[in-house]
Design a protein around this motif. Structure first.
Motif, PDB file in Angstrom:
ATOM      1  N   SER A 122       0.839  -1.197   0.000  1.00 16.71           N
ATOM      2  CA  SER A 122       0.000   0.000   0.000  1.00 16.71           C
ATOM      3  C   SER A 122       0.875   1.248   0.000  1.00 16.71           C
ATOM      4  CB  SER A 122      -0.900  -0.037   1.244  1.00 16.71           C
ATOM      5  OG  SER A 122      -0.979   1.211   1.867  1.00 16.71           O
ATOM      6  N   PRO A 123       0.373   2.363  -0.558  1.00 17.66           N
ATOM      7  CA  PRO A 123       1.111   3.624  -0.471  1.00 17.66           C
ATOM      8  C   PRO A 123       0.879   4.351   0.852  1.00 17.66           C
ATOM      9  CG  PRO A 123      -0.358   3.540  -2.388  1.00 17.66           C
ATOM     10  CD  PRO A 123      -0.779   2.486  -1.442  1.00 17.66           C
ATOM     11  N   GLY A 124       0.213   3.702   1.811  1.00 24.92           N
ATOM     12  CA  GLY A 124      -0.103   4.339   3.084  1.00 24.92           C
ATOM     13  C   GLY A 124      -1.567   4.730   3.161  1.00 24.92           C
ATOM     14  N   LEU A 125      -1.921   5.439   4.227  1.00 25.64           N
ATOM     15  CA  LEU A 125      -3.306   5.860   4.447  1.00 25.64           C
ATOM     16  C   LEU A 125      -3.496   7.295   3.972  1.00 25.64           C
ATOM     17  CD1 LEU A 125      -3.682   4.289   7.987  1.00 25.64           C
ATOM     18  CD2 LEU A 125      -4.730   3.457   5.869  1.00 25.64           C
ATOM     19  N   ILE A 218       1.345  -7.248  -7.333  1.00 25.86           N
ATOM     20  CA  ILE A 218       0.908  -8.645  -7.197  1.00 25.86           C
ATOM     21  C   ILE A 218       0.021  -8.764  -5.970  1.00 25.86           C
ATOM     22  CG2 ILE A 218       1.626 -11.060  -7.085  1.00 25.86           C
ATOM     23  CD1 ILE A 218       4.426 -10.203  -7.945  1.00 25.86           C
ATOM     24  N   THR A 219      -1.166  -9.330  -6.157  1.00 19.33           N
ATOM     25  CA  THR A 219      -2.056  -9.581  -5.022  1.00 19.33           C
ATOM     26  C   THR A 219      -2.667 -10.969  -5.150  1.00 19.33           C
ATOM     27  OG1 THR A 219      -3.860  -8.471  -6.219  1.00 19.33           O
ATOM     28  CG2 THR A 219      -2.672  -7.161  -4.585  1.00 19.33           C
ATOM     29  N   LYS A 225      -8.926  -6.640   0.289  1.00 24.61           N
ATOM     30  CA  LYS A 225      -8.488  -5.283   0.638  1.00 24.61           C
ATOM     31  C   LYS A 225      -7.315  -4.841  -0.242  1.00 24.61           C
ATOM     32  CE  LYS A 225      -6.298  -2.672   4.380  1.00 24.61           C
ATOM     33  NZ  LYS A 225      -5.794  -2.710   5.764  1.00 24.61           N
ATOM     34  N   PHE A 226      -6.314  -5.704  -0.384  1.00 27.04           N
ATOM     35  CA  PHE A 226      -5.125  -5.308  -1.130  1.00 27.04           C
ATOM     36  C   PHE A 226      -5.318  -5.419  -2.642  1.00 27.04           C
ATOM     37  CE2 PHE A 226      -3.376  -5.288   3.044  1.00 27.04           C
ATOM     38  CZ  PHE A 226      -2.390  -4.311   2.987  1.00 27.04           C
ATOM     39  N   CYS A 227      -6.262  -6.235  -3.077  1.00 24.11           N
ATOM     40  CA  CYS A 227      -6.634  -6.222  -4.503  1.00 24.11           C
ATOM     41  C   CYS A 227      -7.226  -4.857  -4.863  1.00 24.11           C
ATOM     42  CB  CYS A 227      -7.651  -7.320  -4.803  1.00 24.11           C
ATOM     43  SG  CYS A 227      -6.942  -8.983  -4.879  1.00 24.11           S
ATOM     44  N   LYS A 228      -8.068  -4.334  -3.981  1.00 20.42           N
ATOM     45  CA  LYS A 228      -8.693  -3.021  -4.208  1.00 20.42           C
ATOM     46  C   LYS A 228      -7.631  -1.921  -4.209  1.00 20.42           C
ATOM     47  CE  LYS A 228     -12.402  -0.085  -2.317  1.00 20.42           C
ATOM     48  NZ  LYS A 228     -11.636   1.050  -1.775  1.00 20.42           N
ATOM     49  N   ILE A 229      -6.710  -1.983  -3.257  1.00 18.19           N
ATOM     50  CA  ILE A 229      -5.632  -0.984  -3.197  1.00 18.19           C
ATOM     51  C   ILE A 229      -4.802  -1.031  -4.478  1.00 18.19           C
ATOM     52  CG2 ILE A 229      -3.456  -0.395  -2.038  1.00 18.19           C
ATOM     53  CD1 ILE A 229      -4.817  -1.284   0.613  1.00 18.19           C
ATOM     54  N   ALA A 230      -4.491  -2.246  -4.946  1.00 13.72           N
ATOM     55  CA  ALA A 230      -3.682  -2.397  -6.172  1.00 13.72           C
ATOM     56  C   ALA A 230      -4.392  -1.777  -7.377  1.00 13.72           C
ATOM     57  CB  ALA A 230      -3.369  -3.865  -6.425  1.00 13.72           C
ATOM     58  N   LEU A 231      -5.700  -1.972  -7.489  1.00 11.86           N
ATOM     59  CA  LEU A 231      -6.457  -1.389  -8.597  1.00 11.86           C
ATOM     60  C   LEU A 231      -6.425   0.145  -8.533  1.00 11.86           C
ATOM     61  CD1 LEU A 231      -9.566  -3.761  -8.677  1.00 11.86           C
ATOM     62  CD2 LEU A 231      -7.799  -3.551 -10.436  1.00 11.86           C
ATOM     63  N   GLU A 232      -6.527   0.688  -7.327  1.00 12.23           N
ATOM     64  CA  GLU A 232      -6.467   2.142  -7.158  1.00 12.23           C
ATOM     65  C   GLU A 232      -5.076   2.667  -7.504  1.00 12.23           C
ATOM     66  OE1 GLU A 232      -7.750   2.915  -3.156  1.00 12.23           O
ATOM     67  OE2 GLU A 232      -9.752   2.129  -3.512  1.00 12.23           O
ATOM     68  N   MET A 233      -4.041   1.924  -7.137  1.00 13.19           N
ATOM     69  CA  MET A 233      -2.670   2.334  -7.462  1.00 13.19           C
ATOM     70  C   MET A 233      -2.444   2.287  -8.972  1.00 13.19           C
ATOM     71  SD  MET A 233      -0.496   0.392  -4.487  1.00 13.19           S
ATOM     72  CE  MET A 233       1.103   0.962  -5.044  1.00 13.19           C
ATOM     73  N   LYS A 234      -2.906   1.206  -9.594  1.00 16.00           N
ATOM     74  CA  LYS A 234      -2.708   1.024 -11.037  1.00 16.00           C
ATOM     75  C   LYS A 234      -3.330   2.191 -11.823  1.00 16.00           C
ATOM     76  CE  LYS A 234      -3.200  -2.382 -14.749  1.00 16.00           C
ATOM     77  NZ  LYS A 234      -3.947  -1.611 -15.750  1.00 16.00           N
ATOM     78  N   THR A 244      -3.112 -10.843 -10.398  1.00 15.75           N
ATOM     79  CA  THR A 244      -3.785 -11.470  -9.255  1.00 15.75           C
ATOM     80  C   THR A 244      -3.566 -12.980  -9.313  1.00 15.75           C
ATOM     81  OG1 THR A 244      -5.489  -9.754  -9.291  1.00 15.75           O
ATOM     82  CG2 THR A 244      -5.986 -11.749  -8.058  1.00 15.75           C
ATOM     83  N   VAL A 245      -3.133 -13.536  -8.192  1.00 17.68           N
ATOM     84  CA  VAL A 245      -2.904 -14.984  -8.104  1.00 17.68           C
ATOM     85  C   VAL A 245      -4.142 -15.623  -7.474  1.00 17.68           C
ATOM     86  CG1 VAL A 245      -1.457 -16.805  -7.131  1.00 17.68           C
ATOM     87  CG2 VAL A 245      -0.414 -14.660  -7.931  1.00 17.68           C
ATOM     88  N   ASN A 246      -4.770 -16.519  -8.213  1.00 18.95           N
ATOM     89  CA  ASN A 246      -6.006 -17.147  -7.746  1.00 18.95           C
ATOM     90  C   ASN A 246      -5.779 -18.002  -6.505  1.00 18.95           C
ATOM     91  OD1 ASN A 246      -7.705 -16.056  -9.699  1.00 18.95           O
ATOM     92  ND2 ASN A 246      -7.232 -17.675 -11.164  1.00 18.95           N
ATOM     93  N   ASP A 247      -6.773 -17.951  -5.620  1.00 17.84           N
ATOM     94  CA  ASP A 247      -6.801 -18.803  -4.435  1.00 17.84           C
ATOM     95  C   ASP A 247      -5.594 -18.594  -3.515  1.00 17.84           C
ATOM     96  OD1 ASP A 247      -8.390 -20.591  -3.010  1.00 17.84           O
ATOM     97  OD2 ASP A 247      -7.190 -22.321  -3.632  1.00 17.84           O
ATOM     98  N   ALA A 248      -5.078 -17.384  -3.495  1.00 19.14           N
ATOM     99  CA  ALA A 248      -3.984 -17.027  -2.581  1.00 19.14           C
ATOM    100  C   ALA A 248      -4.409 -15.813  -1.773  1.00 19.14           C
ATOM    101  CB  ALA A 248      -2.702 -16.729  -3.352  1.00 19.14           C
ATOM    102  N   GLY A 249      -3.845 -15.695  -0.572  1.00 21.25           N
ATOM    103  CA  GLY A 249      -4.148 -14.569   0.294  1.00 21.25           C
ATOM    104  C   GLY A 249      -3.064 -13.504   0.230  1.00 21.25           C
ATOM    105  N   HIS A 250      -2.685 -12.988   1.398  1.00 20.57           N
ATOM    106  CA  HIS A 250      -1.779 -11.839   1.485  1.00 20.57           C
ATOM    107  C   HIS A 250      -0.346 -12.192   1.093  1.00 20.57           C
ATOM    108  CE1 HIS A 250      -0.997  -7.767   2.840  1.00 20.57           C
ATOM    109  NE2 HIS A 250      -0.044  -8.169   3.657  1.00 20.57           N
TER     110      HIS A 250
END
Length: 277
Positions: A122-125, A218-219, A225-234, A244-250
């Motif tokens: 994440s780039p922070g809050l 990579i998420t 949560k971090f998939c959403k952050i990655a989309l916003e960053m992109k 995005t790696v299927n069936d994987a978490g953090h």
């Protein structure tokens, strides 16, 4: 493992595949160490992998002052490490907390970065209110670590929702992750939370659009949560790809290490940034 004296702190560095021409610098997450990247280095024999124990972690010395844990101090430490290792340009990879550090370093020293890889980062809050609330929570957790000890903390940390998908991993893999967490020091983790936690670091959202180098995000699909952050960053980055790696978490690098290594290798060997017009 090498020990470097970096701005008054003995800093631990691991280097694998030393003869390889291409260099990947890798930064671990909270409660991690250089051991985080041992398997990735094995999977990438043609890449020199340099891993660093960040402040408050692994075998790197623990500062006495909380201010010494700050993001700005960590960035300057990294720059000194790279100077001592005579690294001029490289690909930088960071996971979670290490991703926040990697992004902050890359913003400060863009001329050093060939490519940037951020895993679940994440780039922070964005708002001061969010940062203030997060600082309170991080400070409370830091107090709890000091009061109750490392084992109590790790037992609780393993059960947070962020790591739910890791419970499906083979027993030996789970034990290796637990061993890495238990190899930390209470004062180091508490200092890290207070000095370089998500609430403490300056946010980087406004700077993303200025970055020129390629960024791979990579998420894991289970880490919403971090998939959403990655989309916003992109959406803000000029030159970014989101995988995005299927069936994987953090922690994709432990939940699906083979796919993670393949993704990293493909990014490393894709077009050379120096040849772009």
């Amino acid at each position: 493992m090498a020990k470097l004296m970096i701005r008054g702190l003995e800093t631990s560095v691991d280097i694998w595949n030393e003869e390889a021409e291409q260099t990947l610098v890798a930064l671990h997450g909270f409660t991690g160490s250089t051991a985080t990247w041992r398997n990735l280095a094995k999977a990438l024999p043609s890449v020199r992998v340099i891993a660093i124990d960040l402040i408050g972690h692994g075998q790197t010395a623990i500062p006495k002052q909380i201010s010494r844990f700050s993001m700005q101090e960590q960035i300057q430490d990294l720059e000194e490490v790279f100077f001592q290792l005579e690294l001029k340009k490289f690909t930088l990879l960071g996971y979670s907390m290490g991703g926040r550090v990697a992004l902050s370093y890359a913003i400060t020293y863009p001329e050093r970065i060939e490519k940037l890889i951020l895993e679940s980062a994440s780039p922070g809050l964005r708002t001061s209110k969010e940062r203030s609330e997060r600082c309170e929570r991080d400070n409370a957790l830091a107090e709890k670590i000091i009061s109750n000890g490392l084992i109590s903390f790790v037992n609780a940390w393993e059960t947070i929702p962020l790591f739910e998908s890791q419970k499906r991993l083979p027993h030996d893999v789970q034990e290796a992750i637990r061993f890495e967490r238990l190899s930390q020091e209470e004062e180091g983790l508490a200092g890290s939370l207070r000095g370089i936690g998500t609430g403490s670091q300056p946010p980087n959202w406004m700077v993303l659009e200025k970055l020129e180098f390629p960024v791979l995000l990579i998420t894991g699909s289970l880490d919403e949560k971090f998939c959403k952050i990655a989309l916003e960053m992109k959406a803000l980055l000029k030159n970014a790809k989101h995988t995005t790696v299927n069936d994987a978490g953090h922690a994709i690098h432990v939940e699906n290490p083979a796919e993670f290594a393949t993704i990293v290798e493909e990014h490393l060997t894709s077009f050379n940034t120096n040849e772009r017009i």
